[in-house]
Write a protein that holds these residues in place. Structure first.
Motif, PDB file in Angstrom:
ATOM      1  N   MET A 115      25.049 -83.023  34.765  1.00  0.00           N
ATOM      2  CA  MET A 115      26.166 -83.529  35.560  1.00  0.00           C
ATOM      3  C   MET A 115      27.206 -82.448  35.856  1.00  0.00           C
ATOM      4  O   MET A 115      27.763 -82.394  36.965  1.00  0.00           O
ATOM      5  N   VAL A 116      27.457 -81.571  34.896  1.00  0.00           N
ATOM      6  CA  VAL A 116      28.391 -80.465  35.147  1.00  0.00           C
ATOM      7  C   VAL A 116      27.791 -79.509  36.177  1.00  0.00           C
ATOM      8  O   VAL A 116      28.494 -79.039  37.085  1.00  0.00           O
ATOM      9  N   LEU A 176      28.211 -81.047  39.504  1.00  0.00           N
ATOM     10  CA  LEU A 176      29.589 -80.874  39.969  1.00  0.00           C
ATOM     11  C   LEU A 176      29.809 -79.483  40.549  1.00  0.00           C
ATOM     12  O   LEU A 176      30.345 -79.338  41.655  1.00  0.00           O
ATOM     13  N   THR A 178      30.299 -78.750  44.518  1.00  0.00           N
ATOM     14  CA  THR A 178      31.569 -78.160  44.954  1.00  0.00           C
ATOM     15  C   THR A 178      31.319 -76.882  45.739  1.00  0.00           C
ATOM     16  O   THR A 178      31.855 -76.695  46.830  1.00  0.00           O
ATOM     17  N   SER A 215      38.746 -75.690  44.726  1.00  0.00           N
ATOM     18  CA  SER A 215      37.437 -75.788  44.066  1.00  0.00           C
ATOM     19  C   SER A 215      37.566 -75.620  42.560  1.00  0.00           C
ATOM     20  O   SER A 215      36.984 -76.386  41.788  1.00  0.00           O
ATOM     21  N   LEU A 257      39.149 -78.716  41.105  1.00  0.00           N
ATOM     22  CA  LEU A 257      38.188 -79.820  41.075  1.00  0.00           C
ATOM     23  C   LEU A 257      37.188 -79.647  39.935  1.00  0.00           C
ATOM     24  O   LEU A 257      36.909 -80.593  39.193  1.00  0.00           O
ATOM     25  N   ILE A 258      36.670 -78.440  39.781  1.00  0.00           N
ATOM     26  CA  ILE A 258      35.701 -78.179  38.714  1.00  0.00           C
ATOM     27  C   ILE A 258      36.358 -78.327  37.345  1.00  0.00           C
ATOM     28  O   ILE A 258      35.778 -78.936  36.429  1.00  0.00           O
ATOM     29  N   GLY A 315      36.848 -81.998  36.688  1.00  0.00           N
ATOM     30  CA  GLY A 315      35.559 -82.634  36.446  1.00  0.00           C
ATOM     31  C   GLY A 315      35.017 -82.318  35.061  1.00  0.00           C
ATOM     32  O   GLY A 315      34.481 -83.197  34.370  1.00  0.00           O
ATOM     33  N   ALA A 347      34.345 -84.889  32.032  1.00  0.00           N
ATOM     34  CA  ALA A 347      33.024 -84.931  31.403  1.00  0.00           C
ATOM     35  C   ALA A 347      33.126 -84.721  29.897  1.00  0.00           C
ATOM     36  O   ALA A 347      32.480 -85.441  29.122  1.00  0.00           O
TER      37      ALA A 347
END
Length: 121
Positions: A63-64, A67, A71, A103, A106-107, A110, A114
């Motif tokens: 999932m990471v 992401l 992105t 970016s 956002l990362i 995220g 997580a």
């Protein structure tokens, strides 16, 4: 006949990464839809189940990676579309800086979500 123009230099790193992330996203998106829409139906998805999935290191890393790849792929595509439309000079540098900062934010957000869902924070 109109000449085709692309800001992607064929064989360049950005060109290659755009295609690699596209392929990765197709595979991981299929996995995501299969797991969360066919194995577990939308009505069955609960917070506790999400936490349990995120505690699995393989799922967490997938999932990471999803992401980060999503992105990069999206922002790189938008940036190159703007260049194809004629963005240059100072505007190009400002747009690049804003997109890179957005970016990274956002990362970071995220990954924070997580790790929180995985119970690591």
């Amino acid at each position: 006949m109109a000449e085709r123009y692309s800001s992607f230099a064929p064989g360049g790193t950005a060109w290659l990464l755009q295609r690699v992330t596209a392929a990765f996203l197709v595979v991981v998106l299929a996995f995501h839809f299969f797991l969360l829409h066919f194995v577990n139906h939308a009505a069955e998805i609960e917070f506790a189940g999400t936490q349990a999935r995120m505690e699995n290191v393989g799922y967490f890393l997938t999932m990471v990676s999803f992401l980060v790849a999503g992105t990069f792929h999206g922002v790189n595509g938008v940036y190159n579309a703007l260049i194809n439309q004629g963005l240059d000079g100072t505007q190009k540098k400002v747009v690049l800086a804003v997109l890179v900062i957005a970016s990274l934010a956002l990362i970071a957000q995220g990954i924070y979500v997580a790790t929180t869902m995985a119970g690591w924070t």
